[in-house]
Structure formats: C-alpha cells, structure tokens
Design a protein around this motif. Sequence first.
Motif, mmCIF file in Angstrom:
data_model
loop_
_atom_site.group_PDB
_atom_site.id
_atom_site.type_symbol
_atom_site.label_atom_id
_atom_site.label_comp_id
_atom_site.label_asym_id
_atom_site.label_seq_id
_atom_site.Cartn_x
_atom_site.Cartn_y
_atom_site.Cartn_z
ATOM 1 N N GLN A 548 0.842 -1.205 0.000
ATOM 2 C CA GLN A 548 0.000 0.000 0.000
ATOM 3 C C GLN A 548 0.875 1.253 0.000
ATOM 4 O O GLN A 548 0.589 2.218 -0.710
ATOM 5 N N GLU A 550 3.868 1.478 -1.149
ATOM 6 C CA GLU A 550 4.498 1.580 -2.463
ATOM 7 C C GLU A 550 3.532 2.201 -3.467
ATOM 8 O O GLU A 550 3.933 3.043 -4.286
ATOM 9 N N SER A 551 2.259 1.820 -3.381
ATOM 10 C CA SER A 551 1.256 2.407 -4.262
ATOM 11 C C SER A 551 1.138 3.905 -4.036
ATOM 12 O O SER A 551 1.078 4.695 -4.985
ATOM 13 N N CYS A 555 2.025 6.852 -6.763
ATOM 14 C CA CYS A 555 1.046 7.894 -7.125
ATOM 15 C C CYS A 555 1.623 9.287 -6.875
ATOM 16 O O CYS A 555 1.487 10.187 -7.704
ATOM 17 N N SER A 580 -4.863 5.391 -7.343
ATOM 18 C CA SER A 580 -4.577 4.080 -7.931
ATOM 19 C C SER A 580 -3.331 4.181 -8.799
ATOM 20 O O SER A 580 -3.332 4.899 -9.814
ATOM 21 N N TYR A 581 -2.276 3.459 -8.412
ATOM 22 C CA TYR A 581 -1.041 3.567 -9.195
ATOM 23 C C TYR A 581 -1.227 2.983 -10.598
ATOM 24 O O TYR A 581 -0.600 3.419 -11.557
ATOM 25 N N VAL A 582 -2.157 1.979 -10.740
ATOM 26 C CA VAL A 582 -2.409 1.410 -12.074
ATOM 27 C C VAL A 582 -3.009 2.481 -12.991
ATOM 28 O O VAL A 582 -2.553 2.680 -14.126
#
Length: 741
Positions: A548, A550-551, A555, A580-582
């Motif tokens: 989390q 890392e996300s 971002c 959301s990093y994606v």
Amino acid sequence: MTDGFDILEVLEHIDPSRLDYQEWVNVGMALKEEGHTAADWDAWSQRDTGRYHPGECFRKWDSFRGTLQPVTGGTIVQMAKDQGWQPEVGHELDWDDTISDERVVVDKNWIEGQEVEEPKDWDPTSQLIKYLETLFEAGENVGYVTASWEKDGKYLPTQGNWDRTAGQLIEQLSKCGGDIGSVLGDYKPEAGAWIRFNPLDGKGCKNDNVTEYRYALVESDATDLAKQNAIIREMELPVACLVHSGKKSIHAIVRVDAANYDEYRKRVNYLYEVCKKNGLEIDTQNRNPSRLSRMPGVMRNGRKQFLIDTNIGKASWNEWYEWIESVNDDLPDPESLQGVWDNLPELAPCLIGGVLRQGHKMLIAGPSKAGKSFLLIEMCIAIAEGRPWLGWPCTQGHVMYVNLELDRASCLHRFKDVYQALGWEPRNLDNIDIWNLRGKSVPMDKLAPKLIRRAAKKDYIAIIIDPIYKVITGDENSADQMAAFCNQFDKICTELGTAVIYCHHHSKGAQGGKRSMDRASGSGVFARDPDALLDLIELDVTPELMAQQESVMVCDTCIRYLNSLFDDWEDDVSQDDMLSYVQMLNYCKKKLSAGQYSTLNSLVEAAAKKVKALTAWRIDGTLREFPKFAPVNLWFDYPAHRPDKSGVLKDIQPDAEKAPWQRGTDKIKKNAQGRKTERKKAVEEAIEGCNFGDIPTVKDVAEYLGISERTARDRIKEHGGYTYEDGKVRKKEVEEDTGKP
C-alpha cells in the motif's frame, strides 16, 4: 587545582610553539600528575601546528609513570608567568566579602585544647604489641629502627630492619619480660626509636617495598600539643593509632586505604589540605608511605613515646571523606510553602512543546537501526530553525551537539543530508555548534566541567550528547554508580541553565511487552532520572501495508512529475484514479512522450526502492512535567523521520503487546505461508529436474519428491503454474492480451 589556580585555564596562557621539547613533555607530565587526561594535553598541543603530530600525546602519556619528584601543576603556572601571564591579585577583605569554609569543621577561634596524659602503668611491651596488632596482619613484615646517629645535635635514624613479621615480633615481645631491646635491639634513650606504619615486602624499606598503602602520617610540630589532640579528634580523622612522640608532637596514623601509590598520593594530598584548613599545620615531609613514625613503648630523652589512643574518629577513609565533603554543603534551606503560595515562581519555558522544559533533561532510548542519531540531528535543526520536531513545536535558540561517535566529516555531512531530506532552508546555521570528540571522549565526570567551561558564554538552550555509552562511568547496571553518572547532567543543567538531551540503547531481547521506561539498557536510574523519556520501538509492518505504501509513493511520484510538466492535467483524472497507481501509470503512458515516460519510470523505480527501505516506529513517552501524549507513529525514511499522517500505523501492535492467542495465530499463518512457498519451490525444482529435460510425468514428479502420485497431483494443482493431462506435466500457457473484454 594548584595554589588556587585551574591548571587548564592557566594552560590557555601558554603558547606551545614557544616551548622546547622537554618543556612540552613537562607540561604533559604535570597534567597527568594533576589528574587531567591525555586529551587535554593533545587539545592544547594542537595549537602548535608546525610540530603537532596526531596521536603522539596519547603514545607518550602511557610512559609517564610518576617519580619520587614528580613534575606538578606548579610547573605549568610558572611557564605561564614566564610567558607574561599575571594571576589575579588578591585584595583586602571587606565586611561583605565571604571566606570559603569548604571542608572546615573546626572553629580555630573556639577550639579548646585536650590534654594528653602519660599512662600511669608503664608497660612498654604491651604498648608496642597493641600498636602492631592494630596496624598489621600477622604475616606482614614490619620495618623498625632502633639504631641512630647524631648530627648537629639531632639524632637521625638508620635504615633499620624489615626482616620479621608482625606475628613474629608480637610472639617474641610477649616472652621478653619487658625488655624490648632484647627483641628489636637496644636504642639510645636520648634518641628513642622509630617504626614504619605500612607493611613491607621484607626486601627493603623504600616506597617500592611497601605492599599495602594503608596508612598515612599526620604530624604537626607548629601547633600546641593539646590543640593537636583536640583538632585531630574534632576532625574525626580515621585514626588507627595516636602516638605521643615523646617531644612536642602527636603522630596520627590515619587510615587512607589506597589501592595503589597514585591513589595514596592523591589521598594524602587531600588529607593534608583538609588538616591545614582546620588549623593543623602539617609536616609535609611525612608524605611517603614508607615514612618512619615514633615507636610507642620506648623512652626519648627522659619522656615516654606512648599510645594515646587507638581506633578513633571515623571507621574508614571513605566514611570520613563522605562526611568531610558533606559538612559544608551548599544545599538550600527548607522553605515554608505558606511564604510562596501567593507568589509562586514562574515555570521554566518550554523547549519542546508538551514534552520538555528549558533547563531539564531528556533521554531518547531505542534499539539499533532506529536512527537515534538522525533523530537528535533533526531535533538540533528544529531548535536552531524554530520549527516543529515530529509535530512538537520547538523554541528557537542556540544548540550544541556533542558528537562522540562519528568522525568529523561524516557528522557534518549528516547535518546537510538531514536538512535536505526535511526540505528546510538552512537559515540559522549559526545557531548550531558541533563539538566533535570521537577518539577524544573522556568519562562524564571529566567531560562535564570541560563542557561547562566551553559553553559558559554561549547561551545554549539545549546541549545534545550522542551517545552516552561513550562517556559512562562505572557499571551500567549499578544504581548508585549510574545515579552519580546522571548527576553530571544535573550539574550541566544547573550551571548553564540549558536542557540536556541524550540517547541510550535498549537492553537485549524483545521490548514490546515492556513499559517504555523499562526498555533502556542498564539500571532503571536511566529511565527514572530524566524529566522526559522518549522511547522508540519498531513496528512489524505487513507485506500488504508495504504494498500500500508503495502504491502511495508511486502515485505521489506521478503527481509530482506531472505537476512539473503540466498545469491542467488534473482535469483529466478523478480523485479516485489519483489514488490508484495502475490508473496513474496508464494515464501517464498516454499523456507523456516516450522519453518523458522513461524518465518517470526511473523515478517510480527509485520510489519503490525507497519504500522497501522504510522502517516503521512508534514513540512512547514518560513525562514528569506534562501529561502523557498519544503514541507517535513515524516512518524512518533515511536519513530523516517523518510522522505517519495517514494513520496506517496506528493499529499495528508490537509482537509482545499482542494477546497470546493472536501471537500464536500470526505464527501459524507465517508458518503456513512459509510451508506453501517451500512446496511451490519444490514442485518447480521437481518438474524442471526430474526427467533430464524431457516432459515429466506425474509419476516422475512423485518419485522425485518422495510422495504419492495423488499428493503430487495436489501439489501441481496448488502451484497454479502447471497443468497435467494424460499423465504429462506441462507449464500453463499465458494467453496474449487481445484487448477484448
């Protein structure tokens, strides 16, 4: 001190470059004689940049072993005078002036003499036997002199004898029928006889032959005999034997109980100084431990040399020393609460809001890898800049950082690295002084006065000592020794009016189940002495939480990079997508050019790597002046700590604080996960290596692993990356992403 001068202050007036080699060596010998350190000599020698060689002072220091005619602090005083220094001249006392009464227990104006009476029943052998029994063990050799020679009307002793023990002499004296001369040899009645009060090795009678530095001689020819007797008793000297010399003085054999010659010399100097202050003018020629004293039980020119008393005053040197030091204390008198109730003094202002007041003490305790030194450097910077430290407001002011562990370059670089990590402009660097003492640190009782002298004119509001294990004196687990050690911090606080902040390490073993004040290594004095204790303990962060973080970091990296390139990009992305990093990476891939996206990828990789190095910590506090604060959770993001503003660390419990059932469940989960990982790895190794490159069968895998075929099929299915059909085991094919739903 020598003749009232502080030797290190006098040394400041001597230019080492003006001294020849032998004079420079004499300075070192004098400093050692006066109880100072090689670091003092080295620091002064550095002023001669042309001839100074690092480490030379420390190498020579160990070769100074003392002599019968030592170089003393008086040599340094004379050198300073030769170079033009003029000591402060005294002045006539006014009515308002005060006279130091330190260690004075006798009022010389009111002391009444105490007459000394000769024994009515004269038994010479019992006098001498009692003397020997009081001072010596049966197996210890005794030095004595009965032969003498005359010079200028005075009788002087020869070297005498030292070949018999106290036990042998007592036995022979008991059988001599009162004839001491038949045992010791005849003496001249006009001269008397002498005896040495410390045991010898049976090989000679010099200082080197003394085996125990047990006693010292106090003798005064300049004071009336009755007053000598009264002063000795009034001072409560720990006297083993009090002997009438047969003339105009009393010989007091005083217990000093020194461990070695150096300690003996210091204790005798102290003893003679106290005697002089209390009106007893001492014959200083009697300092040596092998000195002769008058032997009781003999005649001297028609008068008796006899025992006046034994075992009077305090029982030991330590008891007397503590008493004499406490007699003239500088403690304040008790005060009535009624008198101050309506006019209470102001509290010291806060240094760190809600945690520490100015002039108070604070300890930061924690395990290794907690970044305690970085935490202290952050505090230095926060005080210097007047900015918050871990969320607590700090009063701005001048601060000293005492660096005992890092080399100078590393320490200075750390300060710059922390400034940059915090993102603060270094606007008040003149508020930070750094005292680099790596390799030059001394015990705290020696360091405190040196620190006070250097800091006296600086107006520091905080002095930070990092770390204290470098300056600990005594046994870390001894309460009384650590209390004495911690008193040095009080001394600094009181004399400078500054806060003292220091750090210490945790004891070994798990710390989570302990109270914060019980985690610091050593005696509980460490935790109970300071006014504020901040304790760090590491939090066990789950892989999910780190993922989390890392996300979040990815971002944030994307947002910062987009902000550096565009002004209106946020209109294209929802608030949810920004979390959301994606989604952020997909947006960046569309928005950025290939080169820009490549740069972002590098930044993202660096951010992800940084997250993997993060450690999580919790600070608990035990405060004397303020209410307890809620635990502070933070991340150690090398080289700086940053509070956990998101609150993700709030619910994490250190292992030892979890309930037993919870610790057991966690352990089972970890063990199960570990076993699953091991099985997965074993399946991969079996499939790859069981059939020498050919397609393996389920039977091959089972035989390789030593399990049944049914279990092998279960393991292959559990792995998820392989399939079996018609008994053959194959790797699953990865379907290409066609972009279709």
